[in-house]
Design an enzyme around this catalytic site. Structure first.
Site, PDB file in Angstrom:
ATOM      1  N   ASP A 118      -9.764  -7.315 -11.769  1.00  0.00           N
ATOM      2  CA  ASP A 118      -9.146  -8.339 -10.746  1.00  0.00           C
ATOM      3  C   ASP A 118      -7.758  -7.675 -10.236  1.00  0.00           C
ATOM      4  O   ASP A 118      -7.501  -6.508 -11.028  1.00  0.00           O
ATOM      5  CB  ASP A 118      -8.460  -9.708 -11.309  1.00  0.00           C
TER       6      ASP A 118
HETATM    7  C1  NOJ Z   1      -6.007 -12.070  -7.340  1.00  0.00           C
HETATM    8  C2  NOJ Z   1      -7.132 -12.957  -7.294  1.00  0.00           C
HETATM    9  O1  NOJ Z   1      -7.610 -13.474  -8.947  1.00  0.00           O
HETATM   10  C3  NOJ Z   1      -8.547 -13.112  -7.076  1.00  0.00           C
HETATM   11  O2  NOJ Z   1      -9.059 -13.871  -7.224  1.00  0.00           O
HETATM   12  C4  NOJ Z   1      -7.991 -11.833  -6.147  1.00  0.00           C
HETATM   13  O3  NOJ Z   1      -9.295 -11.881  -5.113  1.00  0.00           O
HETATM   14  C5  NOJ Z   1      -7.351 -11.147  -5.593  1.00  0.00           C
HETATM   15  N1  NOJ Z   1      -6.620 -11.366  -6.074  1.00  0.00           N
HETATM   16  C6  NOJ Z   1      -7.352 -10.243  -4.577  1.00  0.00           C
HETATM   17  O4  NOJ Z   1      -6.766 -10.473  -3.803  1.00  0.00           O
END
Ligand code: NOJ
Length: 888
Positions: A305
C-alpha cells in the site's frame, strides 16, 4: 550528486543494519499478553508476535500459471540488474501520470507499469463511469453482476492505459460496522465476499488488466493505520495499529476471501498499512511468505500500500515484490528500494534469486492477463494530478510540459449495466400492504432529505468525495471515481411525475423541519431520503476520521424521518449508506410503510431507485450485512483511542469468528433486519430438501519438496556497472535504480553499513524447501475444492408477478466453538409466478472444514453437521443432516 540514497529511513536497506526491521521476532515486546484479550489499556504483559517464515517462496507456475511463468522467465532473463529493480520500484508519488508507476525498460520498449485506483471505477480521471460500490453490489448476490461489473471496470482502466486496477477489496472484510472502508469491500461474510471477489477478479482480468486484491490483511479500521496520518488528527503514536488475531480466526474468517481471490487468479495483492500481531503487513513473513505464497500458492506479486513499506531488505526477504509509490514518504525523493535494492543485491544481502522471483511474479501477472496481446498496452492517456489538457507529465517535479489528458471516453454502454446493477442490488426491507411499488399516479408526492438532491458544488465538488452533500452514491477516499454525471433521486422522481403530469414538491434541507412537516402533511406519499457516509482515514468529514463515529443517520436524517412520519402515514424511507444504520424505530413505526436500502449505487442512483419505487423492476437484493438495533449488538467495534501509550495500538480480535450475524446468532440477539434478508413484490416458498454425499478422494496433505530457486539471465552485479549514467539528467524527486558512488558504504548512506544485524534464519536459502502442508496450488490444496455434497431444494413463486429470489444455504459445523450457522451457498433465481425451480448448491470440502491449528491444515471434524436452506439467515424452513463422507 543526488541525495535520494541518503534516506533517513533507508538505514536498514542496503545491508542488514537494523535488527528490528529484519526479524519480526526481534521486534520490541510491549504491553499486552495473549491471555488478556481485551482492548482495555493494560500494562506489563507481552505482545502477540508473528512467527517468521523464510525463505520467500519462489513462484512455480502452478495452477494455470504455467504459460505466463514461462513467458515471464524468458522476459526476465534478458534484463540487467537495474532493469529488474526498475520493475519492482515505484518512481515516487506524483512523479508520473498514475497514482503509482514503476520504472520502465526503454532498451526493450517496455513502458512503465501504471497502477490506478479504484475498486469502483477510475479515480482521478474523466470520461469514465462511476460504478456501484463493492458493498452495494454484494447485495445483488448475483455472480453475473460481479463478473460483468469487473469486466466493465477492467475495460475502462484498460482504455486509459492502466496496467493494474487497485481493487477489488476484501480487507476490510467488515469486522466493525463503523469501519470506514467496509463499503469498498463486499460483505462481512467471508463466503459471500469470496464469491464476489472471485467473479470480480476474473471479470477485470478478462478485460486484460491486472487486478490488485487488497488490503492484505486485517486492515479493519482507519484510525491508527499510519502513525503520521494519526498525528495529523492529534494522536500521538509512533507505529501503526496492530490487529492481533489467532490462527483459526485468520483462516476461517479473514483469509477466506483472499484464498478465493488467489484461486481466481488475482495477479497482484496489496499488503496493508496495519501491523498483524505486531509485524507490519508489508514485512510480515508469516503472512506474505508463509500463508499467501506458501499456503495459498499465490503466483502473482505483492505490492505495498502507498507508503506502507517500512524497511528495505526486511520487506524484500519477507515477500514484498513491488513498492508503491516508491518513495519512503510521499515526495521525499528517497527510497527503501530503487538504488538501495540494487545495492542490496550487489552486496548479497538480497539473494539474486529473490529479486528474480519478484520480477518474474510481476511479469507473470502481466502475461497471465494477456497484457502482451496486440493493442492491449497503450500509453497512459490521462493524468491523475490535473484535469487540464496540458500540464506537467511529472507533476511533483513540474517537468515534462505537454498534453497530459487525451480525454478518451471509455464508458461504452456501461451506464446501462450500472443502472441494472444498482437496481439488482437494492434491498426492500419493509413494505406494508403493498405501499410499494408506487403507481406514479399519486395525487401529491413529496420528497425529503439532502440525500435526494444534488451537491451544490457538483458531483465531483469535494476532493476525493470527502463530504456528504447531496445524494450519496459512493463513500470518500481513494476508493472512488469521478462521476461523469450523477442522476439524483429527485431528478429521477421529477422525471417520473412529469411524464404523467402529476405533482411533486420537495424539501431537501434536512434541518428545515417546519417546512418538511408542512409539505408532508399534504402528501399522499412522502419519500424521505437519508444517508450515512464514511471513507478512508486521510480525510475527516464532520469529525468522522474515516470510520463512522456512530451508526445513526447523517444530515439530521433521524429527525427528518420522525417529523415527516409524524404527519404522513405513508412515509417511505430510502437509505443510502456505507453499511448498517440504526433503523429499529422505523421498522416498528406504522406510519412508515416502506424502507428501502439502496447502498452506494454510483452514477445512475436516481434512475435505479425510480425503477424500484415505480415497480419497473421487482426488487431482489438481500442484505450483505446485519442491521442491528444498536451498535453494541455487533461482535466488534472500531478502536477510537490508542491503548498502548505512544506505541502501536493493540487491537485484539478477541471476538474470533463472531462478527456480524455470527455475533447476533451466538448471543441470540434479534436484529432489526438480518443478514440475507430482503423482500420482493412477490413471495416464495421452500420445500423438499435433499442431500447427496459424493465419494471423493481422501484429503491428502501437500507433501514433498519444491524445486530450488532459480536465477534468470546473467546480468553483472558489479557495483561499477550500475552507477548513475554520466550524461543522465535526473528528474527531481524521481526514484531511479542506479547507485551513487562505487563505495557501497557511502552509497548506502548507512553509518552502520556491514556492522550490525543478522538475517532471519533461512531467508537466504535458495535450496529446495518442504512444501506447505495446506498448499499445493493457487487457493491452497486442490483437494479443498472437491465437491463433496450436492444439496437441492425447491423454491416456488407463490405470488402473481415474476421475481428474483436469493436462496441461501447455511452450514452448522457442529463444534462448540462453531457459529450456529455460516453461509456456504446461494443462488439468485428468477421465478415466474406459480412456477417452482430447483435451488442447487455444491458444497466443496473446504465448506465443511475447520482449521486445525495443531496440524496447520484443514480438517473435517467428527462433529455432526447440518445444513439449512431458506430466504435469509433467520428464515430457514428447511434443514438436513450432512452424512459422513466415504472416500474413493
Ligand atoms: C492508500 C489506500 O489504502 C489504497 O487502497 C490505495 O490504492 C492507495 N492509497 C493508492 O491511492
Amino acid at each position: 550528486m543526488r541525495t535520494q540514497l541518503l534516506a533517513a529511513g533507508a538505514a536498514a536497506v542496503a545491508c542488514v543494519a537494523n535488527g528490528a526491521s529484519i526479524s519480526e521476532a526481534s521486534q520490541p515486546r510491549h504491553l499486552f499478553s495473549r491471555q488478556s484479550l481485551s482492548n482495555a489499556t493494560t500494562s506489563n504483559t507481552t505482545l502477540p508476535t508473528s512467527p517468521p517464515f523464510y525463505p520467500s517462496p519462489w513462484m512455480d507456475g502452478s495452477g494455470d500459471w504455467g504459460d505466463a511463468y514461462e513467458k515471464a522467465k524468458a522476459f526476465v532473463s534478458q534484463l540487467t540488474l537495474v532493469e529488474k529493480v526498475n520493475l519492482t520500484t515505484g518512481v515516487g508519488w506524483e512523479s508520473e501520470a498514475c497514482v503509482g508507476n514503476t520504472g520502465s525498460i526503454p532498451r526493450l520498449g517496455f513502458q512503465s507499469l501504471c497502477m490506478q485506483d479504484s475498486p469502483l471505477g477510475i479515480r482521478f480521471s474523466d470520461y469514465n463511469s462511476a460504478f456501484p460500490a463493492g458493498g452495494t453490489v454484494a447485495a445483488s448476490w448475483d455472480r453475473q453482476v460481479w463478473y460483468d461489473r469487473g469486466y466493465a471496470m477492467g475495460a475502462e482502466h484498460n482504455g486509459k492505459g492502466v496496467d493494474v486496477q487497485l481493487g477489488p477489496v476484501v480487507g476490510p472484510l467488515g469486522r466493525a460496522p463503523a469501519g470506514g472502508r467496509g463499503w469498498e469491500g463486499f460483505s462481512p461474510d467471508p463466503f459471500l465476499s469470496g464469491q464476489a471477489v472471485a467473479q470480480t477478479v476474473q471479470g477485470m482480468q478478462k478485460a486484460g488488466i491486472i487486478a490488485c486484491t487488497k488490503h492484505y490483511i486485517l486492515n479493519e479500521q482507519e484510525h491508527f493505520r499510519q502513525a503520521g496520518e494519526s498525528a495529523g488528527f492529534g494522536f500521538n503514536i509512533t507505529e501503526s495499529l496492530s490487529s492481533n488475531i489467532d490462527d483459526k480466526t485468520l483462516h476461517e474468517l479473514y483469509l477466506w476471501p483472499f484464498a478465493d481471490a488467489v484461486r481466481a487468479g488475482t495477479g497482484s495483492v496489496m499488503c496493508s498499512y496495519n501491523q498483524i500481531n505486531n509485524s507490519y503487513g508489508c514485512q510480515n513473513s508469516h503472512l506474505m511468505n508463509g500463508i499467501l505464497k506458501g499456503e495459498l500458492g499465490f503466483q502473482g506479486f505483492v505490492m505495498s500500500d502507498w507508503a506502507a513499506q517500512h524497511a528495505g531488505v526486511a520487506t524484500t526477504l519477507a515477500g514484498l515484490d513491488m513498492t508503491m509509490p516508491g518513495d519512503t514518504a510521499f515526495d521525499s525523493g528517497v527510497a527503501y528500494w530503487g538504488g538501495n535494492l540494487t545495492l542490496s543485491v550487489i552486496n548479497g544481502t538480497v539473494p539474486e534469486w529473490r529479486l528474480d522471483d519478484m520480477v518474474t511474479r510481476i511479469m507473470a501477472a502481466y502475461y497471465y492477463v494477456g497484457r502482451d496481446a496486440p493493442g492491449n498496452v497503450k500509453p497512459v492517456n490521462f493524468n491523475s494530478w490535473s484535469r487540464d489538457e496540458y500540464g506537467y507529465q511529472h507533476a511533483i517535479a513540474k517537468a515534462g510540459y505537454g498534453k497530459i489528458n487525451e480525454r478518451v471516453d471509455v464508458r461504452r454502454h456501461h451506464a446501462k449495466i450500472i443502472r441494472d446493477h444498482a437496481v439488482r442490488s437494492t434491498v426492500l426491507l419493509k413494505n406494508v400492504d403493498g405501499a410499494l411499488p408506487l403507481s406514479g399516479k399519486e395525487k401529491m408526492t413529496a420528497v425529503f432529505g439532502d440525500d435526494a438532491g444534488d451537491n451544490t458544488a457538483g458531483p465531483n465538488g469535494c476532493s476525493d468525495h470527502g463530504c456528504d452533500n447531496g445524494t450519496l452514491a459512493m463513500g470518500w477516499g481513494s476508493g472512488t471515481a469521478s462521476f461523469p454525471y450523477l442522476i439524483s433521486p429527485l431528478t429521477a422522481i421529477q422525471n417520473e411525475i412529469a411524464k404523467v403530469e402529476g405533482r411533486v414538491e420537495w424539501v431537501t434541507n434536512g434541518w428545515d423541519l417546519t417546512s418538511a412537516q408542512a409539505l408532508a402533511a399534504q402528501a399522499e406519499v412522502a419519500i424521505t431520503f437519508v444517508n450515512a457516509d464514511s471513507g478512508e482515514g486521510f480525510i475527516s468529514v464532520d469529525g468522522n476520521i474515516g470510520d463512522r463515529n456512530n451508526l445513526t443517520l447523517w444530515k439530521n436524517g433521524d429527525a427528518l424521518i420522525r417529523n415527516v412520519s409524524a404527519v404522513c402515514n405513508n412515509t417511505i424511507v430510502v437509505v443510502h449508506s456505507v453499511g448498517p444504520v440504526i433503523l429499529d424505530d422505523y421498522a416498528k413505526n406504522p406510519n412508515i410503510t416502506a424502507i428501502v436500502w439502496a447502498g452506494l449505487p454510483g452514477e445512475q442512483t436516481g434512475n435505479a431507485i425510480a425503477d424500484i419505487l415505480y415497480g419497473r423492476v421487482n426488487p431482489g437484493g438481500k442484505l450483505p450485512f446485519t442491521i442491528g438495533a444498536s451498535r453494541e449488538d455487533y461482535g466488534a467495534d472500531v478502536m477510537y483511542e490508542p491503548n498502548n501509550d505512544a506505541d502501536a495500538p493493540q487491537d485484539q480480535f478477541s471476538e474470533g469468528i463472531f462478527i456480524d450475524y455470527r455475533a447476533f446468532d451466538r448471543k441470540n440477539i434479534q436484529p432489526t433486519y438480518e443478514f440475507g434478508f430482503g423482500l420482493s413484490y412477490t413471495t416464495f416458498e421452500y420445500s423438499h430438501i435433499q442431500v447427496a454425499a459424493h465419494t471423493v478422494p481422501a484429503y491428502t496433505p501437500n507433501e514433498g519438496m519444491t524445486a530450488p530457486a532459480m536465477q534468470y539471465g546473467n546480468s553483472s552485479i558489479n557495483i561499477e556497472d550500475w552507477q548513475y549514467p554520466a550524461d543522465f539528467a535526473p528528474i527531481n524527486y524521481y526514484i531511479y535504480p542506479w547507485i551513487n558512488g562505487s563505495d557501497a558504504k557511502t552509497a548506502s548512506g548507512d553509518a552502520n553499513y556491514g556492522t550490525e544485524g543478522s538475517f532471519p534464519a533461512g531467508s537466504q536459502d535458495g535450496s529446495a524447501q518442504p512444501k506447505v502442508r495446506a498448499g499445493g496450488a493457487p487457493g491452497g490444496n486442490p483437494r479443498l475444492y472437491d465437491v463433496v455434497y450436492t444439496i437441492v431444494a425447491l423454491v416456488k413463486n407463490t405470488g402473481s408477478i415474476p421475481g428474483d429470489e436469493v436462496a441461501q444455504l447455511y452450514v452448522n459445523l457442529g463444534g462448540l466453538q462453531d457459529a450456529p450457522k455460516i453461509l456456504r451457498g446461494f443462488d439468485r433465481i428468477t421465478i415466474a409466478p406459480g412456477a417452482t425451480v430447483q435451488f442447487t448448491v455444491q458444497l466443496c470440502r473446504r465448506d465443511v472444514m475447520n482449521w486445525n491449528t495443531a496440524i496447520q491444515d484443514w480438517e473435517i471434524t467428527a462433529d455432526p453437521k447440518k445444513v439449512y436452506v431458506g430466504g435469509s439467515s433467520r428464515n430457514l424452513p428447511l434443514s438436513a443432516d450432512l452424512p459422513s463422507l466415504s472416500y474413493a
